[in-house]
Design an enzyme around this catalytic site. Sequence first.
Site, mmCIF file in Angstrom:
data_model
loop_
_atom_site.group_PDB
_atom_site.id
_atom_site.type_symbol
_atom_site.label_atom_id
_atom_site.label_comp_id
_atom_site.label_asym_id
_atom_site.label_seq_id
_atom_site.Cartn_x
_atom_site.Cartn_y
_atom_site.Cartn_z
ATOM 1 N N ASP A 329 0.868 -1.168 0.000
ATOM 2 C CA ASP A 329 0.000 0.000 0.000
ATOM 3 C C ASP A 329 0.911 1.225 0.000
ATOM 4 O O ASP A 329 2.090 1.135 0.359
ATOM 5 C CB ASP A 329 -0.881 -0.031 1.250
ATOM 6 C CG ASP A 329 -1.707 1.227 1.399
ATOM 7 O OD1 ASP A 329 -2.350 1.635 0.420
ATOM 8 O OD2 ASP A 329 -1.684 1.810 2.498
ATOM 9 N N ASP A 521 -1.565 -0.867 6.029
ATOM 10 C CA ASP A 521 -1.732 -0.352 7.392
ATOM 11 C C ASP A 521 -3.156 0.036 7.747
ATOM 12 O O ASP A 521 -3.483 0.162 8.915
ATOM 13 C CB ASP A 521 -0.829 0.872 7.610
ATOM 14 C CG ASP A 521 -1.415 2.139 6.994
ATOM 15 O OD1 ASP A 521 -1.891 2.061 5.842
ATOM 16 O OD2 ASP A 521 -1.414 3.178 7.668
ATOM 17 N N ASP A 525 -7.168 -1.931 3.944
ATOM 18 C CA ASP A 525 -6.226 -2.983 3.537
ATOM 19 C C ASP A 525 -6.564 -4.344 4.132
ATOM 20 O O ASP A 525 -5.955 -5.347 3.747
ATOM 21 C CB ASP A 525 -4.799 -2.610 3.952
ATOM 22 C CG ASP A 525 -4.276 -1.393 3.215
ATOM 23 O OD1 ASP A 525 -4.554 -1.278 2.009
ATOM 24 O OD2 ASP A 525 -3.595 -0.559 3.841
#
Length: 643
Positions: A329, A521, A525
Site C-alpha cells: 500500500d 496499514d 487494507d
Amino acid sequence: MRRIRPLRRSRPGIGEDGRVTRAIRLIRRYPVVALTLAIGVLGIVLALVGQGWLVAWIFSIYALGVAAWQAVGMVRDILRGHWGLDILAVTAIIATVWVGEYVAALIVVLMLTGGEALEDYAGRRAKRELDALLTRAPQRAHRVLDDHYVDVPVDEVVPGDVLLVRPSEIVPVDGTLRSAETSVDESSITGESVPVEKRAGDALLSGSVNGPIAVEVVATARAADSQYQQIVALVAEAAASKAPVVRLADRYAVPFTVFSLLLAGLAWWVSGDPVRFAEVLVLATPCPLLIAAPVAFIGGMSRAARNGVIVKGGGVLEQLARAKTAVFDKTGTLTHGEPELVAVRPEAGFGADELLALVASAEQYSSHVLAASITHAAREQGLRLVEADAAREDATNGVVARLGGREVVVGKFGYVLEHAPDARRTAIAPGELAVYVAVDGRYAGALLARDRLRDNAHATLERLDRLGVHHTMMLTGDAQATAEHIAAEIGIERVRAECLPADKVHEVAAIAERPVVMVGDGVNDAPVLAAADVGIAMGARGATAASESADAVILVDDISRTAKAVEIGRDTVRIALQSIWLGIIVSVGLMLVAAFGFIPATAGALLQELVDLAAILAALRAIGGRRDAAAEPVRPRAATSAR
C-alpha cells in the site's frame, strides 16, 4: 499530584535454596526422566555390590513397561491413520531386552523420554521472548477514587478513569498522560531501547514501563482494546501454531522406519546374529527428526517478536522464506501517511491566510488524515481557528461547516464542484494532492499537500531483492500520477492506482509469482491482507482491522521490518531443514557402521543421545540473537521527496 498512599502488598514466601527449588521443579515437570535416571543410579549401586542379575531384571522390566506405555499411544495414532516415528523406539527397546542388552534398553528409554523433555525445555528456551509478553500482561490498576487510590482488576478500567502508575510499573491500559511529564520504556512494545520522554497529553501505550516518578494517566481504552493486550492475543495465536514444514518431519516417518527396519533385518540376516538387529535400531531412534523442526520454528517466531514483528504461525515463516512478490500500500506504508501542507492557492479575492484559517476551522470536524495536517499548519502560522455553528462530514469526500454565517465546503474536487459550479482543477506536481474549497457556493481555491516518502523505503526494496523477492507492486487508492511518481522514486515495478478494497484483492489474486507478501496499514487494507499468501500489517498506529486480518504485524513504524521478517523466515526454514537432515544423515551413517558390528548396542544408544543434542542445538540457532546483533541496520538513503 495527590499524596500517594502505600498499597498493601503480599509478603513473598521464603523458599529453599534456588538450585534445589529448580531441581524439584524439573523433577515434577519430567517425572519419567527422573525415574529413569533414578533406576540407572540404583543399577550402578546394585552392580557394585555384586547384584548384577537383579540389575538385568530391573532394567528389563522397567524398559518393557515404558515400551508398553509408548506402544498404547502408538497404536492409537496408527488407528487414526498416523504412522509415527515411535515405532522404531519401541522396537529398539524390545529388541535390546530380547538379546540381553538391558543397559542399552535403559539408555533408549532415557533417549525417548529425555528427547521429549529436551524438546519441551528447548521450546521453553526458544519462546522466552514470546512468554515474556504473556507473563508481563498487567493484571491490576490503581484507580483514583475521591482522594485516594484503589486497586481494581485491569478489566474493570473504562475510558475516562484516572489511574496512578507508580515508578517502574507497567502502564495497564492505553491512555494519555495527565501529569506534567515522565519517561517510559516502550521496548517490549516497539523494540525501541531508549526511554521515550512524554509530556502532559501524550499517548501512553499499555505494556510500556513508567520511569522513576509516579504519574497519573487518563484511560482511553479498555484493557481488551489496548495495544498490549492485542499483542498478547497475537502472541498466544502464534505460540499455538504448527508449521507445515514440521509436518514434513511426520511424512519422513514411514520411509525412515521402513529403511531402518530393513537395514537392521539385513544386518541380522547376513551376520546371523540377532544382536546386530538391536545394535542398528538403537541408532535409528528418530528424536532429532521429531524435535528439530518444532524448535527451529518456535525460535524463529521468538526472534521475530524480538525484532518487533509478531508472526501468527510457523507456516507464515515458511511462506515468507519462499516469497517471490512484495505488494505495498502507499499511504502510511511506503509514505508516512501524514501529508504536509506545501502551498495555498486562493481564488475569488481570498487571501492565503484567510483561506487557510477557514479550511482549518472546518477541518477540525473531519477525521481525514489531511485534516490534522492542515489544522496543524494553521496553528503553526498563528492563525485563529473558529468554532462552527454546524458541521457534517461526508466520509471519504469532504466536510461542510457553517462558520460565522458562511458555508465552507472542503474536500475532493467532485465534491466541491457539486457546491460550487465554477470550481476548476489546479495544477499539481507528481506526488502532490489537492484539497479544494468553496465558500458560499463560490470556488475559493485549493490547498496542496505532499506525503513524505519513508527514508528507508528504497533500501528496504533493495534488501528484499537480495533476499529473493524480485517482484514488487504498489496498490493504492491515490491518483495515478502520484502513485507512479512514488513508484518511480523507489523502484517499484508495477502500479495500480485508484483502487477500491475489492480491486486490491483481485490484483493480488492475479499475481503469478507466488507466494505474495502484502504490506498495508489501514482498515481498507484488511481484505487484501487476508487474501495474500502473507499479509503484513503496519500495526504501530493501532490499525486493529488490518492487524487481525494479517498473518504478521509490525509493531514499530518501520517499513524495513518487512525485509527483516523475510530474512527471519528464510533463516528459520534453512535451519529447520539443516537440523532435520543433520539428524537423518548422522543417524543413517551410524546405523550403517553398526550394521557391520562396529558399534555395540550400549555405545550406540549413547551416541544417539549426542545426535539428539546436536540436532536441538542446531535448531536453536533459529533464535538468532547474535546474528541480529551483528547485522547492520537498513541504512536510509538521502531523502529526495519534496516537502
